[in-house]
Design a protein around this motif. Structure first.
Motif, mmCIF file in Angstrom:
data_model
loop_
_atom_site.group_PDB
_atom_site.id
_atom_site.type_symbol
_atom_site.label_atom_id
_atom_site.label_comp_id
_atom_site.label_asym_id
_atom_site.label_seq_id
_atom_site.Cartn_x
_atom_site.Cartn_y
_atom_site.Cartn_z
ATOM 1 N N THR A 117 -50.103 33.479 -27.730
ATOM 2 C CA THR A 117 -49.118 34.395 -26.831
ATOM 3 C C THR A 117 -49.814 35.577 -26.634
ATOM 4 N N ALA A 118 -50.468 36.063 -27.301
ATOM 5 C CA ALA A 118 -51.176 37.613 -26.905
ATOM 6 C C ALA A 118 -52.081 37.320 -25.604
ATOM 7 N N ASP A 165 -49.963 36.904 -22.593
ATOM 8 C CA ASP A 165 -49.657 38.018 -21.934
ATOM 9 C C ASP A 165 -50.800 38.957 -21.321
ATOM 10 N N LYS A 166 -51.927 38.941 -21.920
ATOM 11 C CA LYS A 166 -53.139 39.488 -21.378
ATOM 12 C C LYS A 166 -53.360 38.999 -19.890
ATOM 13 N N SER A 174 -41.100 31.474 -21.306
ATOM 14 C CA SER A 174 -41.730 32.569 -22.072
ATOM 15 C C SER A 174 -43.124 32.305 -22.438
ATOM 16 N N SER A 175 -43.802 33.493 -23.030
ATOM 17 C CA SER A 175 -45.122 33.489 -23.470
ATOM 18 C C SER A 175 -45.457 32.288 -24.443
ATOM 19 N N SER A 207 -46.048 47.298 -18.235
ATOM 20 C CA SER A 207 -47.419 47.041 -17.376
ATOM 21 C C SER A 207 -47.404 47.816 -16.135
ATOM 22 N N PHE A 216 -51.521 37.316 -18.114
ATOM 23 C CA PHE A 216 -50.677 37.422 -17.287
ATOM 24 C C PHE A 216 -50.553 38.942 -16.615
ATOM 25 N N SER A 217 -50.973 39.778 -17.432
ATOM 26 C CA SER A 217 -51.015 41.447 -16.950
ATOM 27 C C SER A 217 -52.079 41.329 -16.000
ATOM 28 N N THR A 262 -44.116 43.512 -15.522
ATOM 29 C CA THR A 262 -43.297 43.768 -16.887
ATOM 30 C C THR A 262 -43.161 45.099 -16.806
ATOM 31 N N LYS A 296 -44.464 31.919 -15.640
ATOM 32 C CA LYS A 296 -43.924 33.151 -15.851
ATOM 33 C C LYS A 296 -42.777 33.639 -15.056
ATOM 34 N N ARG A 298 -47.776 29.408 -23.392
ATOM 35 C CA ARG A 298 -48.968 28.820 -24.503
ATOM 36 C C ARG A 298 -48.942 27.296 -24.854
#
Length: 198
Positions: free
Chosen positions: A169-170, A173-174, A156-157, A104, A176-177, A101, A150, A161
């Motif tokens: 969702t946070a 994202d973590k 979507s996150s 990131s 996924f990163s 993304t 994703k 979730r």
């Protein structure tokens, strides 16, 4: 029985363990709103899911990937079953992306796969991508699932979730990163012909 006992029975191929897999994992997932519709659309039965899970766990030995460290064995198995449902979509067979993304991509490097229309190079890039994803899967199946949902299924996150029962969702994202970072590092290890530099 607790998760450790259940895991040991499943790993040993015992009927009692696999009966619980059917009752607590496969059958409930096949009746869930998120999977039942797709299963009907692509003509998948609960028996098909059970067969795929048994083949993955026993024939391919993936049962050994379970860490048995106090996590939910039911949740771990259910991620596999949901993956079988998702992968049945004939329109969802695009390439697995290792694109980061925008926020990131710390190094500012363009991590896109090559777009040159050269069949040999494209096949090699696809093979390298598969090697990277295999490494990610072996390292952390949950992270691999989130990466796949994703990037390949474009969820979507929030959808990820809910689909994988992640806490927030946070957290999606973590994870996924971290998956993106792992894929980049794996690509560097496997890319012997410098495809990303072309």
């Amino acid at each position: 029985m607790d998760d450790h006992e259940w895991y040991e029975l499943v790993k040993a191929g015992e009927d009692d363990g696999w009966r619980l897999v059917w009752e607590r994992v496969v059958e409930p997932e096949s009746k869930s709103m998120r999977s039942a519709e797709m299963m009907a659309r692509y003509s998948i039965t609960a028996g098909d899911l059970m067969g795929m899970l048994y083949e993955d766990m026993m024939a391919r030995g993936r049962i050994k990937l379970y860490r048995d460290d106090g996590g939910s064995f039911e949740g771990w198995l259910r991620r596999y079953v949901r993956g079988y449902v998702l992968s049945a979509d004939p329109n969802a067979h695009g390439e697995i992306s290792i694109d980061a993304t925008p926020d990131s991509d710390e190094g500012g490097k363009d991590w896109d796969l090559p777009s040159r229309d050269d069949n040999v190079e494209r096949k090699e890039a696809w093979n390298v991508t598969h090697l990277c994803f295999r490494d990610l899967w072996n390292e952390d199946p949950e992270r691999a699932y989130i990466h796949l949902l994703k990037t390949r299924f474009m969820l979507s996150s929030e959808e990820v979730r809910d689909f994988l029962d992640v806490s927030s969702t946070a957290n999606v994202d973590k994870i996924f990163s971290r998956g993106v970072k792992f894929m980049r590092e794996a690509w560097s290890r496997h890319d012997r012909n410098g495809l990303l530099d072309k």
